[in-house]
Design an enzyme around this catalytic site. Sequence first.
Site, mmCIF file in Angstrom:
data_model
loop_
_atom_site.group_PDB
_atom_site.id
_atom_site.type_symbol
_atom_site.label_atom_id
_atom_site.label_comp_id
_atom_site.label_asym_id
_atom_site.label_seq_id
_atom_site.Cartn_x
_atom_site.Cartn_y
_atom_site.Cartn_z
ATOM 1 N N ASP A 163 49.734 36.379 30.523
ATOM 2 C CA ASP A 163 49.931 37.450 31.500
ATOM 3 C C ASP A 163 48.575 38.116 31.725
ATOM 4 O OD1 ASP A 163 50.742 39.527 33.076
ATOM 5 O OD2 ASP A 163 52.141 40.400 31.627
ATOM 6 N N SER A 164 47.721 37.435 32.463
ATOM 7 C CA SER A 164 46.326 37.864 32.588
ATOM 8 C C SER A 164 46.060 38.561 33.917
ATOM 9 C CB SER A 164 45.400 36.648 32.481
ATOM 10 O OG SER A 164 45.538 35.824 33.626
ATOM 11 N N THR A 165 44.921 39.225 33.981
ATOM 12 C CA THR A 165 44.408 39.715 35.248
ATOM 13 C C THR A 165 43.719 38.558 35.969
ATOM 14 O OG1 THR A 165 42.402 40.447 34.103
ATOM 15 C CG2 THR A 165 44.141 42.077 34.423
#
Length: 280
Positions: A155-157
């Site tokens: 769940d990354s930027t």
Amino acid sequence: MNSWHTDYHSPNRGLSFEISESQYRESSPYQTIEIVQTPEFGKVMLLDGVLMLTEKDEFVYHEMLCHPSLLTHPQPEKVLIIGGGDCGTLKRVLQHPAVRKAVQVEIDEMVSRVAKTFFPQLYEASQDPRAELRFEDGIAYLKDKASEFDVILVDSTDPVGPAEGLFRMSFLADCHKALKADGILCLQSESPWIDALQPIIRQVHLDLSSLFPIVKPYTAAIQTYQAGLWLFQMASKQFSPLLLEPERLEAISRLDCRYYNSGIHTAAFFLPEFVRQILR
């Protein structure tokens, strides 16, 4: 008089929305975190000016990152979340009764602290006894892990700054090593509408395909994310999301979702032709 903010997707386009109140702004060692109140989307979290989370539609992204993988795996007892400091993904992971342990590794502790204040409906998941929050570099955390997790969710930027390494082959290989023999990896893969991101999307797909026997990209419609169409990529060592037993699909109705359902689970994996071409 209210102000307006534009979340630029490229130099020539973006999503503009009205801001009725600025509620919080502070810089961490990694980024500037802002919380603004908007008439259209409720509270909105911005990281370095980029929209990350809205009260109105956060459920779409978080449900679609989490549920397809945890429904595909028959017994997802131990789950790792890389990033996800707002705890929206963690909340959905803990909806699955098979989960005994959910480890969330977020590099920026301030994101979670801000979520605790402004998005308590998400952060409350961190109080579940099955949840473990760690504030450190997810890339470094994975280096010494082997055959430990059933599911890993990234769940990354966007792929800039600290998150850039989460899109590289070395990190994906470490994820593969950290998964059990029947493990599943799923990561957010940006919007296929953004021309500058298409080479990254394609390379991630190629890298995953060299590591895993089953790689299934899928999409979701998210109104506040770049260009409205978002791509995820699921990579599995054993299980295909398109071969679920009927009782697994029936279990979706017990998750209390607002976007994801059994029809979406199947349909999301049928890609628009231009996305298929990008991945080729």
